[in-house]
Design a protein around this motif. Structure first.
Motif, PDB file in Angstrom:
ATOM      1  N   GLU A  35       0.828  -1.200   0.000  1.00 41.96           N
ATOM      2  CA  GLU A  35       0.000   0.000   0.000  1.00 41.96           C
ATOM      3  C   GLU A  35       0.864   1.252   0.000  1.00 41.96           C
ATOM      4  O   GLU A  35       0.360   2.361   0.114  1.00 41.96           O
ATOM      5  N   GLN A  36       2.189   1.067  -0.133  1.00 43.37           N
ATOM      6  CA  GLN A  36       3.129   2.196  -0.156  1.00 43.37           C
ATOM      7  C   GLN A  36       4.014   2.120  -1.405  1.00 43.37           C
ATOM      8  O   GLN A  36       5.241   1.987  -1.315  1.00 43.37           O
ATOM      9  N   PRO A  37       3.415   2.195  -2.605  1.00 41.74           N
ATOM     10  CA  PRO A  37       4.220   2.067  -3.823  1.00 41.74           C
ATOM     11  C   PRO A  37       5.293   3.140  -3.963  1.00 41.74           C
ATOM     12  O   PRO A  37       6.369   2.894  -4.506  1.00 41.74           O
ATOM     13  N   GLY A  38       4.998   4.335  -3.459  1.00 38.48           N
ATOM     14  CA  GLY A  38       5.984   5.416  -3.527  1.00 38.48           C
ATOM     15  C   GLY A  38       7.244   5.073  -2.765  1.00 38.48           C
ATOM     16  O   GLY A  38       8.369   5.328  -3.227  1.00 38.48           O
ATOM     17  N   ASN A  39       7.075   4.475  -1.589  1.00 36.73           N
ATOM     18  CA  ASN A  39       8.232   4.082  -0.784  1.00 36.73           C
ATOM     19  C   ASN A  39       9.039   2.989  -1.473  1.00 36.73           C
ATOM     20  O   ASN A  39      10.271   2.979  -1.434  1.00 36.73           O
ATOM     21  N   ALA A  40       8.327   2.051  -2.124  1.00 40.39           N
ATOM     22  CA  ALA A  40       9.018   0.970  -2.838  1.00 40.39           C
ATOM     23  C   ALA A  40       9.862   1.536  -3.977  1.00 40.39           C
ATOM     24  O   ALA A  40      11.010   1.135  -4.187  1.00 40.39           O
ATOM     25  N   LEU A  41       9.292   2.492  -4.722  1.00 34.44           N
ATOM     26  CA  LEU A  41      10.023   3.105  -5.837  1.00 34.44           C
ATOM     27  C   LEU A  41      11.216   3.901  -5.338  1.00 34.44           C
ATOM     28  O   LEU A  41      12.304   3.867  -5.928  1.00 34.44           O
ATOM     29  N   SER A  42      11.019   4.633  -4.243  1.00 30.48           N
ATOM     30  CA  SER A  42      12.113   5.430  -3.679  1.00 30.48           C
ATOM     31  C   SER A  42      13.270   4.544  -3.241  1.00 30.48           C
ATOM     32  O   SER A  42      14.441   4.864  -3.472  1.00 30.48           O
ATOM     33  N   LYS A  43      12.939   3.418  -2.607  1.00 31.80           N
ATOM     34  CA  LYS A  43      13.985   2.485  -2.180  1.00 31.80           C
ATOM     35  C   LYS A  43      14.709   1.913  -3.391  1.00 31.80           C
ATOM     36  O   LYS A  43      15.939   1.784  -3.397  1.00 31.80           O
ATOM     37  N   GLY A  44      13.934   1.592  -4.438  1.00 32.76           N
ATOM     38  CA  GLY A  44      14.549   1.060  -5.645  1.00 32.76           C
ATOM     39  C   GLY A  44      15.554   2.018  -6.263  1.00 32.76           C
ATOM     40  O   GLY A  44      16.596   1.605  -6.783  1.00 32.76           O
TER      41      GLY A  44
END
Length: 303
Positions: A35-44
């Motif tokens: 539910e936190q796609p933005g955080n996943a992209l930022s980590k990537g």
């Protein structure tokens, strides 16, 4: 890079589930429900550039899913014009596995697997419902490859290629190796070549009484198969799984995916997952997936 992959996987597991992280030469391919796609992209982005990104609202997609199993079985594939360059059809049993293959990029998933093989017509309908000029089909079972191949002369308006996947883990590996920048034929070869790197373990039950290695097996006993060969008999599904993993995991193993079936509770699955992590987690990335598949308590993918 294995340290970096481990760090990325650990973070994604902290914000979501159904995490799949695969190292393909200099590219890291990632799949996660969060539910936190933005955080996943930022980590990537901490690990390099993002080459392709696909974000879908799974809750919204599932709103329109019919509530009863009977209605789901009545759903038919709707023919579609071949508009896209590539499309995929996979064969799998279990809602979890169906969702996983769709997440990996399959347009349509045909119900089927061990003891419930789909017909050539079933696969044909799924191909015709795939809006692509080139449709790659993943049978995911050795007994389904022939039925899939028989669709090729039936289809006139699109190119059909059968990738000879014999197991669910092989199908997953094939999808993760797809390259949209090359031709359909080159992709089929690339995906087929990748199948040699994945081992498949299965934990199930004996359908009938028999004898194996001088030992009698009773109907209903727990058995484990390593790449199609019966190697283990046990009284416990988790014990059988751990023995199977010990046989299959080597010093070259980088990834283990554990898929649990409809007859396995979440508690049993977590226990099995923790035992694998305890024994192999220091050197391998281990993922737990709810497959909901019948027949097999556990499907083990080792790469």
């Amino acid at each position: 890079i294995e340290t970096e992959i481990g760090e990325l996987r650990s973070y994604l597991e902290s914000i979501g589930d159904c995490v799949v992280v695969v190292n393909d030469d200099e590219i890291i391919k990632v799949h996660v429900h969060t539910e936190q796609p933005g955080n996943a992209l930022s980590k990537g982005l901490e690990f390099g550039q993002l080459l392709t990104v696909k974000v879908e609202n799974m809750k919204e997609q599932h709103k329109n899913v019919k509530s009863t199993k009977k209605k789901a079985e009545e759903e038919k594939f709707v023919p579609a014009e071949p508009e896209n360059d590539f499309g995929f059809v996979a064969v799998a049993a279990g809602n979890g596995l169906k969702d996983l293959f769709k997440d990996l990029g399959c347009d349509n998933v045909v119900s089927g697997g061990q003891s419930m093989n789909p017909s050539t017509d079933d696969i044909y309908e799924a191909i015709m419902a795939t809006p692509a000029k080139n449709v790659l089909v993943l049978p995911n079972n050795k007994n389904i490859i022939l039925a899939a191949e028989q669709t090729i002369p039936m289809v006139k308006d699109r190119n059909v290629i059968i990738v000879p996947t014999r197991t669910i883990p092989q199908g997953m590996t094939a999808m993760l190796n797809f390259d949209p920048e090359i031709s359909a034929e080159s992709n089929a070869q690339l995906m087929t070549d990748a199948l040699a790197s994945v081992g498949t373990g299965l934990v199930t039950f004996a359908a009938r009484s028999s004898e194996f290695g001088g030992k009698k097996i009773k109907e209903g006993d727990i058995i484990a198969l390593e790449n199609g060969k019966l190697t283990i008999t046990e009284k416990s599904t988790v014990k059988a799984l751990v023995k199977l993993a010990k046989n299959m995991v080597s010093r070259d193993t980088s990834f283990i995916t554990l898929i649990y079936g409809e007859d396995v509770t979440e508690e049993e699955a977590e226990k099995a997952y923790e035992e694998l992590r305890e024994k192999f987690g220091s050197k391998t990335d281990i993922t737990l997936v709810k497959g909901d598949q019948p027949v097999y308590y556990f499907i083990l993918s080792v790469e």
